[in-house]
Design an enzyme around this catalytic site. Sequence first.
Site, PDB file in Angstrom:
ATOM      1  N   ASN A 118      -7.557  -3.182  13.998  1.00  0.00           N
ATOM      2  CA  ASN A 118      -8.933  -3.410  13.540  1.00  0.00           C
ATOM      3  C   ASN A 118      -9.127  -4.706  12.415  1.00  0.00           C
ATOM      4  O   ASN A 118     -10.036  -5.020  11.971  1.00  0.00           O
ATOM      5  CB  ASN A 118      -9.861  -2.150  13.137  1.00  0.00           C
ATOM      6  CG  ASN A 118      -9.197  -1.748  11.901  1.00  0.00           C
ATOM      7  OD1 ASN A 118      -8.351  -2.247  11.238  1.00  0.00           O
ATOM      8  ND2 ASN A 118      -9.628  -0.594  11.228  1.00  0.00           N
ATOM      9  N   ASP A 129       0.851  -1.294  -0.091  1.00  0.00           N
ATOM     10  CA  ASP A 129      -0.056  -0.228  -0.090  1.00  0.00           C
ATOM     11  C   ASP A 129       0.795   1.222   0.036  1.00  0.00           C
ATOM     12  O   ASP A 129       1.981   1.063   0.207  1.00  0.00           O
ATOM     13  CB  ASP A 129      -0.887  -0.108   1.385  1.00  0.00           C
ATOM     14  CG  ASP A 129      -0.386  -0.527   2.314  1.00  0.00           C
ATOM     15  OD1 ASP A 129       0.886  -0.486   2.677  1.00  0.00           O
ATOM     16  OD2 ASP A 129      -1.077  -0.911   3.510  1.00  0.00           O
ATOM     17  N   GLU A 168      -9.718  -1.985   4.881  1.00  0.00           N
ATOM     18  CA  GLU A 168     -10.220  -1.683   6.142  1.00  0.00           C
ATOM     19  C   GLU A 168     -11.565  -2.384   6.387  1.00  0.00           C
ATOM     20  O   GLU A 168     -12.071  -3.020   5.404  1.00  0.00           O
ATOM     21  CB  GLU A 168     -10.797  -0.060   6.224  1.00  0.00           C
ATOM     22  CG  GLU A 168      -9.479   0.831   6.261  1.00  0.00           C
ATOM     23  CD  GLU A 168      -8.794   1.095   7.821  1.00  0.00           C
ATOM     24  OE1 GLU A 168      -8.748  -0.106   8.439  1.00  0.00           O
ATOM     25  OE2 GLU A 168      -8.297   2.237   7.810  1.00  0.00           O
ATOM     26  N   HIS A 179      -7.102  -4.883  10.008  1.00  0.00           N
ATOM     27  CA  HIS A 179      -6.954  -4.464   8.507  1.00  0.00           C
ATOM     28  C   HIS A 179      -5.449  -5.266   8.092  1.00  0.00           C
ATOM     29  O   HIS A 179      -4.604  -5.427   8.906  1.00  0.00           O
ATOM     30  CB  HIS A 179      -7.080  -3.001   8.156  1.00  0.00           C
ATOM     31  CG  HIS A 179      -5.966  -2.055   8.868  1.00  0.00           C
ATOM     32  ND1 HIS A 179      -6.034  -0.992   9.241  1.00  0.00           N
ATOM     33  CD2 HIS A 179      -4.340  -2.354   8.653  1.00  0.00           C
ATOM     34  CE1 HIS A 179      -4.806  -0.443   9.628  1.00  0.00           C
ATOM     35  NE2 HIS A 179      -4.167  -1.179   9.480  1.00  0.00           N
TER      36      HIS A 179
HETATM   37  C1  GLP Z   1      -0.597   0.301   8.954  1.00  0.00           C
HETATM   38  C2  GLP Z   1      -0.294  -0.441   7.330  1.00  0.00           C
HETATM   39  C3  GLP Z   1      -0.417  -1.844   7.480  1.00  0.00           C
HETATM   40  C4  GLP Z   1       0.191  -2.334   8.837  1.00  0.00           C
HETATM   41  C5  GLP Z   1      -0.646  -1.889   9.932  1.00  0.00           C
HETATM   42  C6  GLP Z   1      -0.196  -2.367  11.537  1.00  0.00           C
HETATM   43  O1  GLP Z   1      -1.703   1.195   8.758  1.00  0.00           O
HETATM   44  N1  GLP Z   1      -0.952   0.002   6.236  1.00  0.00           N
HETATM   45  O2  GLP Z   1       0.292  -2.749   6.477  1.00  0.00           O
HETATM   46  O3  GLP Z   1       0.052  -3.845   8.835  1.00  0.00           O
HETATM   47  O4  GLP Z   1      -0.955  -0.631  10.031  1.00  0.00           O
HETATM   48  O5  GLP Z   1       0.911  -1.352  11.852  1.00  0.00           O
HETATM   49  P1  GLP Z   1       1.920  -1.913  13.004  1.00  0.00           P
HETATM   50  O6  GLP Z   1       2.639  -2.990  12.528  1.00  0.00           O
HETATM   51  O7  GLP Z   1       2.507  -0.437  13.188  1.00  0.00           O
HETATM   52  O8  GLP Z   1       0.899  -2.155  14.036  1.00  0.00           O
END
Ligand code: GLP
Length: 242
Positions: free
Chosen positions: A136, A67, A143, A138
């Site tokens: 959540n 992304d 989402e 994702h």
């Molecule tokens: C972000 C990214 C995801 C990631 C997630 C968790 O928004 N777009 O690809 O896996 O949130 O992030 P973190 O590893 O900092 O908890």
Amino acid sequence: MKIIKAKDYNDMSRKAANIISAQVLMKPNCVLGLATGSTPIGTYAQLVEWYGKGDLDFSEVTTVNLDEYKGLTKDNDQSYYYFMNHHLFSKVNVNPARTFLPDGTEPDSAKACCDYNKIIADVGGIDLQLLGLGHNGHIGFNEPGDTFEAETHCVDLTESTIKANQRFFASIEEVPRQAYTMGIKTIMQAKKVLVVVSGADKAAIVKEAFFGAITPKVQASILQMHRDVIIVADEAALSELE
Ligand code: GLP
């Protein structure tokens, strides 16, 4: 679904990096699907260390990232391009022309998504997809919703994701409201999926996503249907499982 229990964040990072290394060793010209967020940072650091010791060669590897924020330029230090360059691309011998992310600077969402779908098809699909897990549920920026979106699409980020990612920006107003993300079908078509999860704050969503109902309200739950998923999680993230 295979769950590999790690002691802590460092152990999780090393175990995940071992799996990625094995993929690169077994298929030097593989396509790696890569992820951002704080969780995979240690995994990338470990790969960089092994590359430095001469144990890994990325010269034939292709990467496609999950992304990118819509509207951020590559030189913006909050863009996912900048993140990948900082944590991995600039520190190993991957060919920069073989590293792909959605183009956050393309204002035309339909074009940005169509271009990215074509790139993924042209590279022949993904051998190993690395994923983090949002609070959540994702994955990428898919989402919670009423459907599983198939391919790359433009998403409106939820309030909880905007809040979660606020820590990286100077203020909440600066967090982009939209992003381009790979879709669930593309992720599910990856030959192998590797999920990294760390911390007690992820324990509830780990239980819900991997042991609860399969529903687009928890996008990661679809991974229960994938035939080759490895979850590498530390003890804290697994603490709500029996
Ligand atoms: C972000 C990214 C995801 C990631 C997630 C968790 O928004 N777009 O690809 O896996 O949130 O992030 P973190 O590893 O900092 O908890």
